[in-house]
Each structure stands twice: as C-alpha cells, then as structure tokens.
Design an enzyme around this catalytic site. Structure first.
Site, short mmCIF file in Angstrom:
data_model
loop_
_atom_site.label_atom_id
_atom_site.label_comp_id
_atom_site.label_asym_id
_atom_site.label_seq_id
_atom_site.Cartn_x
_atom_site.Cartn_y
_atom_site.Cartn_z
N MET A 31 0.84 -1.21 0.00
CA MET A 31 0.00 0.00 0.00
C MET A 31 0.87 1.25 0.00
SD MET A 31 -3.41 -0.87 2.10
CE MET A 31 -2.77 -0.58 3.74
N GLY A 32 2.13 1.10 -0.39
CA GLY A 32 3.02 2.28 -0.41
C GLY A 32 3.50 2.65 0.97
N LEU A 34 6.54 3.03 1.73
CA LEU A 34 7.44 1.88 1.83
C LEU A 34 8.53 2.10 2.87
CD1 LEU A 34 7.82 0.97 -1.96
CD2 LEU A 34 6.15 0.14 -0.31
N HIS A 35 8.94 0.98 3.47
CA HIS A 35 10.01 0.98 4.46
C HIS A 35 10.82 -0.29 4.29
CE1 HIS A 35 7.36 -1.83 6.46
NE2 HIS A 35 6.39 -0.92 6.54
N HIS A 38 9.04 -3.62 3.63
CA HIS A 38 8.67 -3.86 2.23
C HIS A 38 9.89 -4.25 1.40
CE1 HIS A 38 5.43 -0.86 3.44
NE2 HIS A 38 4.71 -1.88 3.03
N GLY A 148 4.47 -10.61 3.78
CA GLY A 148 5.19 -10.53 5.05
C GLY A 148 4.49 -11.29 6.16
N GLN A 154 -3.30 -12.47 7.18
CA GLN A 154 -3.44 -12.15 5.75
C GLN A 154 -2.70 -13.19 4.89
OE1 GLN A 154 -2.91 -8.09 4.01
NE2 GLN A 154 -0.87 -8.83 3.51
N SER A 186 6.27 -0.64 10.21
CA SER A 186 4.92 -0.50 9.68
C SER A 186 4.76 0.91 9.12
CB SER A 186 3.89 -0.72 10.80
OG SER A 186 2.62 -0.23 10.41
N ARG A 188 2.23 2.57 9.40
CA ARG A 188 1.46 3.31 10.41
C ARG A 188 2.33 3.82 11.55
NH1 ARG A 188 -2.83 -0.52 8.79
NH2 ARG A 188 -4.52 0.74 7.88
#
Ligand code: AMP
Length: 289
Positions: A31-32, A34-35, A38, A148, A154, A186, A188
C-alpha cells in the site's frame, strides 16, 4: 530504477510493461509508504525471480468506515526512490477508479478464519484484501508472490485462497523486519509521536516475554498470562487482543490439548492502539510438553 513516468497507472500500461519482461517474475503487493519491511520482500523477490513487479495501491475495500483510508500516507516519489535502491522491473500504481471502475458485484468470501483475531475488529478487512490480491495476481500473473509474516493472518488467507481457487502462483513468506529496538516496521508507525513510539515497544516486548516463558516450559495459559500482564501495565497501550493460536487455523490453543506433540509451534499475536494508532505484531513460539 523505475522513474515516476515509467510507473504503470492503468491495466493497459501494466500489460505493456509486463510484455517487455523475459523470464520468471515475482510480485510484491504493497500500500506504499514503503520501508525496510517492504524492501525485505522486494529483496527476497529479487533473489528468487528474474523480474520483480511491485504494486502500490491503498485499497479502499480493506478499510472499515472509521479507519484511516483518507489519512493513510501516500508518497509515490519517495516509494520509487526506495525501490530504486533495490531495483525493480515494473511498478503498478493505479488510482482507485482504475481498480474499481464500479462497485464489484462478485466478491471473494475469505471464509471463517477471516472472522477471527483481526476480523473481529475489522469484519470486512480480509474480504477486501483478498478481492484486491486476487485481481492483481490475475493482472500480473507472476510465478510467485511475496507476503510478510507481519500480517500473518493475511498471509494464511492468501495461501488458502490460492489453494482453494487453484490459482497458479507460489506464495512465499518473508519474516518480520524490525527496528533495532524491536518495533515491527509499519507504515502506520509514522503516525506515532516520539512518546507513542516508545510506548509501542510494549507490543514486541510482550511477545518476547511470552516467547521466553514458552522456552522455559510454561504452558499456553502461562504464556498468555505473562504477555497480557505486561501489556495491561504498559502506559499508553490499549489492548485489542492478545492471542496464542495455531499458526494454520488461527484457533486459540486450548489448556489441555490431550494428544498434542511434545513440542508444538504456535503464533502469539497482538493488536493494540497506541494513541489513535492501531498496531499489530506477532511472533512464532514453541510450546513444550
Ligand atoms: P502493506 O503495505 O502494509 O500492505 O504491506 C505490504 C506487504 O509488506 C505485506 O505482505 C506485509 O506483510 C509486508 N510487510 C509490512 N511490514 C513488514 C515488516 N515489518 N516485515 C515484513 N514484511 C512486512
């Protein structure tokens, strides 16, 4: 490196980009924002296939009405710069209207596991996730796709969908990437203030305590209690759930699993709010005896 102008924004542009690729391909869906978490997926994909395709799409279908769809961080230029450090062959970054030109009528039913843990608080989440994963897998047709372990439920549901619908793709898992202090990376985390970021460490710390308790021979109930007690006393943390579950079925591990093997693997999973930010984390542990 893929430049912004080379990003496929439509299905047609994606098809053109894919047509120029030769050899095997691996897909990483994001979902972009990025870190390094990802990038761990992108690096694993890079190792495994000739071509790496990354999708960047904040999927409205997987957000509940009171969730952070509008606020979710979006920075395509920064994402592409980061992807450029690893190198990818194609990026698919569509707008919502391209992915959902109208309300989809045919929906993926993610089944009973989607109602557990995350699904209790986010009842429509996994249906939305599987809808978009199914669509992007259909468009990219990769040999393999990387997900991940951070989103363990998920990952399990994607595996189940691929098995139950005979989708011709190999699903591979990548371990959780953490900051040096243990916080699971994350997108978030960018919502957290400096104080909240410190408070958020309680999640991974509780999981480590649970893991240590299991290593010392505590049974499931003891492992849960150790982690729960720590989280109950953690300042700034409001627990959603702490669960010790079977890593395949996501069912809680009971107190007396009669014929259970001497050592069994389990997943200790946590979700909690730190301020207004909801974070998740998990750890694989081994229960003895
Ligand atoms: P997201 O952009 O949050 O939807 O995540 C895209 C993919 O990256 C999913 O397969 C996530 O599980 C994975 N991912 C996100 N954070 C991490 C992390 N800290 N370590 C490993 N994988 C991650």
């Amino acid at each position: 490196m893929v430049r912004v102008t080379e990003v496929a924004r439509t299905k047609a542009e994606l098809a053109t980009a894919l047509a120029s690729l030769e050899g095997t391909s691996a897909l990483v869906m994001t979902m972009g924002a990025l870190h390094e978490g990802h990038l761990a997926l992108v690096r694993a994909a890079r190792e495994a296939a000739d071509n790496v395709v990354v999708s960047i799409f904040v999927n409205p279908l997987q957000f509940g009405p009171d969730e952070d769809y509008e606020e979710y961080p979006r920075d395509l230029a920064a994402d592409l710069a980061l992807l450029g450090t690893v190198g990818v062959e194609a990026v698919y970054a569509p707008e919502a209207a391209e992915v959902y030109p109208r309300e989809p009528l045919v929906r993926i039913d993610p089944g009973p596991v989607a109602a557990l843990l995350e699904g209790k608080t986010r009842p429509t989440h996994f249906a939305g996730v599987l809808q978009v994963v199914h669509k992007v897998l259909n468009l990219v047709r990769p040999d393999m796709a990387f997900f991940g372990q951070k989103d363990a439920q998920q990952l399990a549901l994607v595996r189940t969908m691929v098995a139950d619908l005979d989708m011709p793709v190999e699903i591979r898992a990548v371990p959780i990437e953490r900051d040096v202090d243990g916080l699971a990376l994350s997108s978030r985390n960018s919502y957290l203030s400096a104080t909240q970021r410190i408070e958020a460490l309680a999640l991974s710390q509780a999981l480590v305590l649970g893991k240590d308790a299991a290593a010392h021979g505590l049974p499931a109930a003891g492992v849960r209690e150790v982690a729960l007690r720590y989280l109950a006393e953690a300042p700034g943390v409001r627990l959603d759930y702490l669960a010790l579950v079977d890593p395949q079925t996501f069912q809680e591990i009971g107190p007396d699993e009669g014929a259970a093997p001497a050592v069994r693997s389990a997943l200790l999973a946590v979700a909690a709010w730190v301020g207004p930010t909801r974070l998740i984390d998990n750890m694989e542990i081994e229960l003895h005896g």
